[in-house]
Motif scaffolding. Structure first.
Motif, PDB file in Angstrom:
ATOM      1  N   ALA A 137     -11.072  -2.207   5.573  1.00 46.76           N
ATOM      2  CA  ALA A 137     -10.544  -3.528   5.903  1.00 46.76           C
ATOM      3  C   ALA A 137     -10.034  -3.544   7.336  1.00 46.76           C
ATOM      4  N   LYS A 138      -9.369  -2.469   7.721  1.00 43.62           N
ATOM      5  CA  LYS A 138      -8.858  -2.390   9.089  1.00 43.62           C
ATOM      6  C   LYS A 138      -9.992  -2.514  10.096  1.00 43.62           C
TER       7      LYS A 138
ATOM      8  N   VAL B 113     -15.649  -4.843   1.189  1.00 44.03           N
ATOM      9  CA  VAL B 113     -14.629  -3.924   0.694  1.00 44.03           C
ATOM     10  C   VAL B 113     -14.548  -4.011  -0.819  1.00 44.03           C
TER      11      VAL B 113
ATOM     12  N   GLY C 109      -4.419  -3.282   6.081  1.00 43.54           N
ATOM     13  CA  GLY C 109      -5.483  -3.253   7.075  1.00 43.54           C
ATOM     14  C   GLY C 109      -5.186  -4.183   8.232  1.00 43.54           C
TER      15      GLY C 109
ATOM     16  N   LEU D 107      -3.342   7.849   5.649  1.00 47.78           N
ATOM     17  CA  LEU D 107      -4.342   7.251   4.763  1.00 47.78           C
ATOM     18  C   LEU D 107      -5.608   8.088   4.730  1.00 47.78           C
TER      19      LEU D 107
ATOM     20  N   THR E 156      -7.129   2.266  -2.748  1.00 43.14           N
ATOM     21  CA  THR E 156      -6.409   1.663  -1.622  1.00 43.14           C
ATOM     22  C   THR E 156      -6.650   2.340  -0.275  1.00 43.14           C
TER      23      THR E 156
ATOM     24  N   ALA F 225      -4.836  -3.486   0.511  1.00 47.52           N
ATOM     25  CA  ALA F 225      -5.654  -3.127   1.671  1.00 47.52           C
ATOM     26  C   ALA F 225      -5.703  -4.237   2.708  1.00 47.52           C
TER      27      ALA F 225
ATOM     28  N   ALA G  91     -10.141   1.530   1.015  1.00 46.10           N
ATOM     29  CA  ALA G  91     -10.282   0.087   1.192  1.00 46.10           C
ATOM     30  C   ALA G  91      -9.505  -0.380   2.424  1.00 46.10           C
ATOM     31  N   THR G  92      -8.319   0.199   2.621  1.00 44.29           N
ATOM     32  CA  THR G  92      -7.523  -0.154   3.792  1.00 44.29           C
ATOM     33  C   THR G  92      -8.265   0.219   5.061  1.00 44.29           C
ATOM     34  N   TRP G  93      -8.837   1.410   5.060  1.00 36.94           N
ATOM     35  CA  TRP G  93      -9.530   1.889   6.241  1.00 36.94           C
ATOM     36  C   TRP G  93     -10.660   0.952   6.621  1.00 36.94           C
TER      37      TRP G  93
ATOM     38  N   SER H 276       0.835  -1.205   0.000  1.00 41.10           N
ATOM     39  CA  SER H 276       0.000   0.000   0.000  1.00 41.10           C
ATOM     40  C   SER H 276       0.865   1.250   0.000  1.00 41.10           C
TER      41      SER H 276
ATOM     42  N   ALA I 253      -6.190  -2.927  -5.220  1.00 41.22           N
ATOM     43  CA  ALA I 253      -6.466  -2.241  -3.957  1.00 41.22           C
ATOM     44  C   ALA I 253      -6.738  -3.247  -2.843  1.00 41.22           C
TER      45      ALA I 253
END
Lengths: 306, 412, 278
Positions: C158-159, C199, C93, C111, C151, C89, C154-156, A34, C85
């Motif tokens: 997923a986390k 996601v 995440g 992020l 990304t 992610a 999506a990371t946020w 990322s 992504a």
């Protein structure tokens, strides 16, 4: 059993630290993909954009340094100032409008016993539909004096309105469209938050003889406060950064009435002569957005200990 | 099969908090060891360090004589039962139990054999195809145990496995755990905040407070010979009555005075613990267990020294075969928090305003046939003088312990 | 509630009717698109609300442009961007959920901040960069762009899904003998699967609906995504012939609306995971 002497104990400690470091490295390794993607495609260009804003150039030839002259030029550019003003108006009204609508629907749907999913389904549609499609729809509805909305207005004896030809009405339309596209997000967020409020609070209020308005002010709103600020912040950010709604419907017109900073920057970049100026506009927009977010985040933090 | 030894094990968090301070602990092969103490005392942290889930700041942990301090959890050959069971939600009961065995590449028949055996032992044969969310709390707990059993590990580690069960199930499962451990004879470390579990399950019990080991002993010794005020007040239900008192030297002998009451200290006690006599004229902490008090009208004691005190009983709790009588005593209660602990972190926690205890409240446990009803009843209660506990008023350490453990004889 | 039961009942029915009306009004533009797609030129001229009959002519008109290609292109870049992504992610995440430390907090906030940046700011330099790298007008370029766009958020999300998975589940797997990576694959990912589906769905819809980047970075007609193609088509036909445009619009929104209708539960869960936590 073995006796422990000082050296083995120390060695163990060092070995332990090695393992901890390896675990740390692994955790950063997980972040690597990322970081690479965002670094290359967002951060590096961001820095590059700032560099561009300090130059005077175009897409075909590299620019020469001009320092802050792009920015000073913007300060006296009436079109830019107007776009700035409209960005602010657009953001504020869209965010507030979307909030009001979202809150209203959330509270109404919350009282439904059955069929909640159906209503939710319907209300999220404006968010899910591609902007190109929804703007084509609205365009058709408002296109001219014979369009369907004007026909409906005619039933109420209101004269036909040139939604897309009048600077004022175009501004209004663009804001309404933005509200239409944004409210579903607020609706669903507030609905979930409202559903998470323990029913006992309302039962206690009822026992205390609290009427609907008081209950709303004293119980519902405080519980929704934090989520509201976050949701409004997000919608404000999206509204400020909005490109499609304005570009696809009015293209910034009529008579430059509906330009916001983002759309203006786009036109300046691809149809103007100075790329640096366009970059400067975008940078100014970003700075303002950061300021807005900082204010709202501080508000959020102040709400937390409560 | 292996004993577990902890040597000078210490844990400091990155922000400086001391969680566990230099503990030495040994649990022999096949023994059931219990770590007990109030929330935050470090018992779970200690367990997790033995498991390898928490890094050790300094010290050494040995399982079966092998230093495992740097060995990651997965190579320590231990099994753990978690407080919330931690069952894999996407696998059925069979797979939950087999998961660990599959990792070790055991042959399929062996895996099936072990899982079936454990399932039968735990009454789970009919549940093997179900997923955790379809099971009751008690069943999930048993699956968690099964998962540990099939591993045939060197040691079992259990982190408050009964705390999420309702009272009746808890008692049943407690007995099950004791039975299983006895049958399998696996070294076990069991963490709980419930002193009843500690007393009934443990061969040896470690009482912890604020990251320190207060006492490591078999349950009976914790009860009859507590090392300090904390252990004395923690073990036993209802808890021991602890109060600030004063030893005075009179012409009749040494007496202990508190809140308007005066009790003679038996000569036998003074003979066994001469240091006590040396403290005459000075403050002391006195401890009396509720069950060492009695209603003289019901029970007559033979072969023990007793005294009486008058009390204004304001509450009687009837428990069927016994009754607890609550009364106030006009003196300062002795709280374990008052006593300086060896660990540095505790210094910061002392809040003097909390510590000034006002009137102490005593509980006396009498036979249910007692006529004392309360509230507001002036009653005469008996105290067994050979069962008085004395503690140092500054350090909280025990100065003596009672000799006899026999209960009073009921009146015919 | 001390109002008369009949008043309450009437009030309820009125309220329900109003709500239904409101929902219909809100969705009206979308319904119109579909209705208009089936109207004939005559229907338009007569200003009928509903088409007189099911008229497929407008859809035939779509063949004037490679509309099918547009749809395929959208699929390619949306799926590619989502996959990219999602890959980044899930790893990020998980990492942000499990590991603590100042660096991680800072990255989390970064992020969030990155999502605020108006696309146009990075658009200009990216155009220059892509031009030099010959990535303009290519699938690879678009997938990279969309991957980067998707990304952070999506990371946020997923986390926050990983946050709901208790750590003792992983610890149990470690004690059972598995390494952290093995546990991630065999225990955490399967349990997080519904969340990850959310996601992916959100990402896909966002990518499909995207316009600005697609319009700037794709220049040849055969590479257009459906949004760009549709807009282009509309400009060609002008404001007199709406039928075919409406037909195109109907097709353009089918995937996202379809995905949304089919996976509504996942979609909503995902949308909430990001916001309610804040």
């Amino acid at each position: 059993m073995s006796t422990i002497d000082a050296t083995t104990a120390a060695g163990g400690f060092r070995r332990r630290r090695g393992e901890a470091l390896r675990e740390r490295a692994r955790s950063w390794g997980f972040l690597a993909p990322s970081m690479v993607i965002i670094g290359l495609v967002t951060l590096y260009p961001l820095v590059y954009a700032i560099v561009l804003s300090l130059q005077h150039g175009s897409f075909t030839e590299s620019g020469h340094w001009v320092g802050l002259s792009n920015f000073t030029e913007l300060a006296s550019d009436t079109q830019f100032i107007h776009a700035l003003r409209f960005s602010a108006i657009f953001t504020v009204f869209s965010a507030l409008g979307a909030y009001a609508m979202g809150l209203g629907f959330a509270l109404a749907v919350n009282r439904l016993n059955r069929g909640r999913w159906l209503v939710r389904l319907g209300l999220l549609l404006p968010w899910v539909v591609p902007p190109v499609v929804s703007i084509i729809a609205w365009h058709w509805m408002l296109a001219d004096n014979e369009a369907i909305v004007n026909k409906a207005l005619g039933f109420f004896g209101v004269g036909p309105i040139t939604f897309l030809a009048s600077p004022f009405w175009a501004s209004v339309t663009v804001i309404v469209l933005r509200i239409w596209r944004s409210f579903p997000f607020i609706f669903i967020t507030l609905l979930a938050a409202r559903m998470a409020v323990p029913e006992e609070l309302y039962e206690a209020a009822d026992l205390d003889g609290s009427g609907p308005l008081t209950t709303f002010r004293k119980i519902t709103m405080p519980q929704l406060a934090r989520v509201s600020v976050v949701a409004v912040l997000l919608v404000a950010i999206w509204s400020f950064n909005d490109f499609e709604t304005i570009y696809l419907l009015t293209g910034g017109g009529p008579a430059n009435a509906t330009y916001n900073v983002v759309v203006l920057s786009y036109y300046q970049a691809f149809f103007g002569s100075n790329l640096g100026l366009a970059a400067a506009m975008a940078v100014v927009g970003l700075v303002l957005l950061l300021a807005l977010s900082a204010v709202l985040l501080r508000l959020l933090r102040r709400m937390d200990p409560a | 099969m292996a004993g577990i030894a902890l040597e000078q094990v210490k844990k400091v968090y990155p922000d400086g908090t001391l969680a566990v301070s230099s503990i030495d602990l040994e649990i022999d092969d096949g023994q059931f060891g219990v770590l007990v103490g109030p929330s935050g005392c470090g018992k779970t942290t200690l367990l997790r360090m033995v498991a390898g889930l928490e890094p050790i700041t300094s010290g050494e942990i040995r399982i079966g004589g092998v230093d495992v301090s740097d060995v990651p959890a997965r190579d320590r050959d231990i099994a753990m039962v978690f407080q919330n069971y931690a069952l894999y939600p996407h696998m059925n009961v069979f797979d939950n139990m087999a998961f660990g065995l599959r990792r070790r590449k055991l042959p399929k028949e062996e895996i099936t054999k072990r899982v079936d055996q454990a399932a039968r032992s735990l009454g789970l044969e009919t549940q093997l195809k179900r997923k955790p969310r379809q099971l009751s709390g008690g069943q999930r707990q048993r699956v968690a145990m099964g998962r540990a059993i099939v591993r045939e590990p060197q040691a079992f580690l259990m982190d408050e496995p009964l705390s999420n069960l309702d009272a009746k199930l808890r008692a049943q499962t407690r007995a099950e755990i004791a039975r299983i451990q006895r049958e399998l004879n696996v070294t076990t470390i069991y963490v709980t905040h419930d002193q009843i579990e500690a007393m009934t399950l443990g061969h040896v019990v470690a009482v912890m407070n604020h990251g320190n080991l207060q006492q490591l002993a078999p349950p009976e010794m914790l009860y009859s010979q507590p090392r300090n005020v904390f252990v004395a007040g923690f073990i036993g239900s209802p808890p021991m009555n602890l109060i600030h008192a004063e030893l005075t030297q009179g012409d009749g002998g040494v007496t202990v005075r508190f809140g308007g009451h005066e009790l003679p200290v038996p000569t036998r006690t003074l003979n066994r613990f001469p240091e006590l006599g040396a403290l005459a004229g000075r403050p002391v902490v006195l401890g009396i267990r509720p069950e060492d008090m009695f209603d003289p009208a019901c029970n007559e004691l033979s072969g023990g020294e007793t005294a009486t005190l008058e009390a204004m009983v304001d509450l009687r709790e009837s428990l069927g075969s016994v009754a607890d009588l609550h009364f106030g005593v006009d003196a300062r209660a002795a709280l374990p928090e008052e006593f300086v602990a060896e660990s540095e972190a505790i210094e910061a926690e002392r809040e003097d305003d909390e510590v000034v205890g006002a009137d102490a409240r005593f509980v006396a446990r009498v036979d249910a046939s007692s006529a004392i009803r309360g509230p507001g009843e002036r009653a005469v209660l008996g105290v067994r003088l050979d069962r008085l506990y004395f503690f140092d008023p500054r350090s909280g350490e025990a100065l003596c312990h009672p000799s006899a453990t026999t209960a009073p004889v009921a009146a015919a | 509630m001390n109002r008369h039961p009949v008043v309450r009942k009437v009030g309820r029915i009125l309220g329900l009717a109003l709500l239904a009306l409101a929902v219909l009004l809100v969705d009206f533009p979308v319904f119109l698109v579909v209705l208009n797609a089936f109207k004939s030129a005559a229907d338009f001229a007569n200003e009928r609300l509903l088409p007189s009959h099911l008229n497929w002519e407008n859809f035939n008109e779509l063949s004037r442009v490679p509309f099918g290609r547009y749809v395929v292109n959208s699929f390619i870049v949306s799926t590619g961007g989502t996959a990219l992504a999602l890959f980044a992610a899930v790893l990020a995440g998980y990492s942000l959920s499990r590991f603590k430390g100042r660096g991680f907090d800072a990255y989390s906030r970064l992020l969030l901040g990155v999502q605020m940046v108006p696309v146009v700011v990075t658009l200009l330099p990216l155009f220059v960069i892509f031009k030099d790298l010959h990535l303009l007008d290519s699938y690879g370029g678009m997938i990279l762009l969309y991957g980067a766009l998707l990304t952070p958020f999506a990371t946020w999300i997923a986390k926050s899904f990983f946050d709901t998975i208790p750590t003792d589940l992983e610890e149990a797997a470690w004690i059972d003998g598995y390494s952290r990576t093995q546990t991630l694959m065999r225990v955490v990912a399967p349990v997080a699967a519904p969340g990850l589906v959310s996601v992916a769905l959100l990402a896909f819809i966002t990518a499909w609906n995207e316009y600005l980047l697609a319009s700037v970075f794709l220049s040849s007609i055969n590479h257009y995504t459906v949004g760009v193609g549709l807009q282009n088509f509309q400009q060609q036909l002008g404001t007199t012939n709406w039928g075919p445009v409406m037909a195109g619009a109907t097709i353009a929104m089918l995937p996202t609306v379809g995905v949304y209708l089919l996976f509504q539960r996942y979609f909503v869960r995902g949308a909430l995971a990001g916001a309610v936590k804040g």
